[in-house]
Design a protein around this motif. Structure first.
Motif, PDB file in Angstrom:
ATOM      1  N   SER A   1       0.827  -1.210   0.000  1.00 51.14           N
ATOM      2  CA  SER A   1       0.000   0.000   0.000  1.00 51.14           C
ATOM      3  C   SER A   1       0.862   1.260   0.000  1.00 51.14           C
ATOM      4  CB  SER A   1      -0.925  -0.015   1.219  1.00 51.14           C
ATOM      5  OG  SER A   1      -1.563   1.225   1.400  1.00 51.14           O
ATOM      6  N   ALA A   2       1.902   1.265   0.836  1.00 51.49           N
ATOM      7  CA  ALA A   2       2.801   2.420   0.883  1.00 51.49           C
ATOM      8  C   ALA A   2       3.537   2.582  -0.439  1.00 51.49           C
ATOM      9  CB  ALA A   2       3.790   2.253   2.037  1.00 51.49           C
TER      10      ALA A   2
ATOM     11  N   PRO B   1      -4.514   1.813   3.162  1.00 50.05           N
ATOM     12  CA  PRO B   1      -4.216   0.524   3.804  1.00 50.05           C
ATOM     13  C   PRO B   1      -5.408  -0.054   4.558  1.00 50.05           C
ATOM     14  CG  PRO B   1      -3.132   2.330   4.954  1.00 50.05           C
ATOM     15  CD  PRO B   1      -3.639   2.888   3.667  1.00 50.05           C
TER      16      PRO B   1
ATOM     17  N   ASP C   1       2.098   0.165   6.691  1.00 50.78           N
ATOM     18  CA  ASP C   1       2.033   1.285   5.749  1.00 50.78           C
ATOM     19  C   ASP C   1       2.547   2.566   6.390  1.00 50.78           C
ATOM     20  OD1 ASP C   1       0.366   2.543   3.181  1.00 50.78           O
ATOM     21  OD2 ASP C   1       0.232   3.797   4.962  1.00 50.78           O
TER      22      ASP C   1
END
Length: 318
Positions: A47-48, A195, A184
């Motif tokens: 997600s990050a 996230p 995240d």
């Protein structure tokens, strides 16, 4: 008249199986089941990455390592409290190694006191690592970490004992969603919706693993006053809850990918509904015969892990 102590299954741990203290204590953490935390971390890191945050290798590795340590601590603390309550000792229908606890205490590999000290030491070991990560990423991680440790502790420990109040699934879903959000956050350095949105379907499938495990444990839990949802509702009513959780999980993922909140390719993770629904069908058939649920539990584990891996891959590379 007291209930007889269930006889150990040949595959269960026994004192002569382990070469030394390290092997004994490591095995007590149930390492084979820590994969759900590793996958949750991968979803958070993906997600990050998708959001443009660079992945710092050092903080990523420490995040994963100590998330696994926290999960290991929760496993051992849960065994400790189930030993104190008598739930695991009364469990005659367990399906080792999936249900009925690790059996380390019941089979004399560790004493309850040793397990309690070890489990709480593992949880305490997470705190300095969490403080260092918060110093690196931002103070918001303290809230995430505190929430995760609280969920893990409150799941089985008095006075809350959420699992004994029919709230175990809620605690599990919240705990594993926080693992995604925290992984995240360490890379992003701030809170974001992605996230949480991406991780919810996975967290629900992890909660479903806890849920189906309660069926073989039903009689022992009821005898010890551990009022899980299956004990509260009874197996014949509770069995529908598995399909309900699965429908919400997959419906959420398909809905979020369909409206563009998540990348369209994340919908590929919904393919694991074949595993979840086939396991649910077996649960509907064998809810009153929990010794038949081994294949369904295995498919539930596979569904959660595979769902998370596909989801992480789609987030990172779509």
């Amino acid at each position: 008249m007291s209930r007889p102590t269930p006889r150990p299954h040949p595959a269960e741990p026994h004192p002569g199986r382990f070469a030394g203290a390290f092997a004994r204590y490591f095995a007590a953490t149930r390492p084979a089941f820590l994969s759900v935390t590793l996958v949750a971390c991968l979803i958070g890191l993906a997600s990050a990455w998708r959001s443009g945050a660079g992945i710092d290798a050092a903080t990523a590795v420490i995040t994963v390592l100590f998330a696994l340590v926290a999960h290991a601590g929760v496993n051992v603390v849960n065994d400790y409290h189930d030993a104190l309550s008598g739930a695991d000792a009364a469990n005659t229908e367990r399906l080792h190694p999936f249900t009925g606890g690790s059996r380390f205490i019941q089979n004399g590999v560790l004493t309850a006191a040793q397990a309690g000290r070890f489990g709480h030491a593992l949880l305490a070991a997470v705190i300095p690592a969490g403080l260092w990560l918060a110093w690196q990423a931002g103070p918001g991680l303290l809230l995430i970490g505190a929430g995760g440790l609280f969920a893990g502790w409150a799941y089985s420990a008095p006075p809350l004992k959420l699992m004994s109040r029919g709230l175990g699934e809620l605690a599990i879903a919240a705990g594993w969603l926080l693992v995604v959000v925290g992984s995240d956050y360490v890379q992003r350095g701030s809170f974001a919706a992605l996230p949480a949105i991406a991780g919810l379907s996975y967290a629900l499938l992890v909660a479903n693993l806890l849920f189906i495990n309660q069926f073989p444990d039903h009689a022992g839990d009821a005898a010890a006053g551990k009022n899980t949802l299956v004990v509260k509702l009874g197996p014949q009513v509770a069995k529908w809850g598995y399909l309900l959780i699965a429908i919400v999980a997959y419906g959420w993922l398909v809905g979020m990918s369909g409206n563009g909140t998540l990348p369209q390719k994340t919908a590929a993770a919904a393919m694991t509904l074949v595993l979840s629904f086939s396991a649910g069908r077996e649960l509907l058939e064998h809810a009153a015969a929990p010794t038949e649920l081994g294949p369904a539990i295995k498919r539930t584990i596979l569904a959660a892990n595979l769902h998370g891996l596909i989801l992480a891959g789609a987030l990172a590379f779509s």
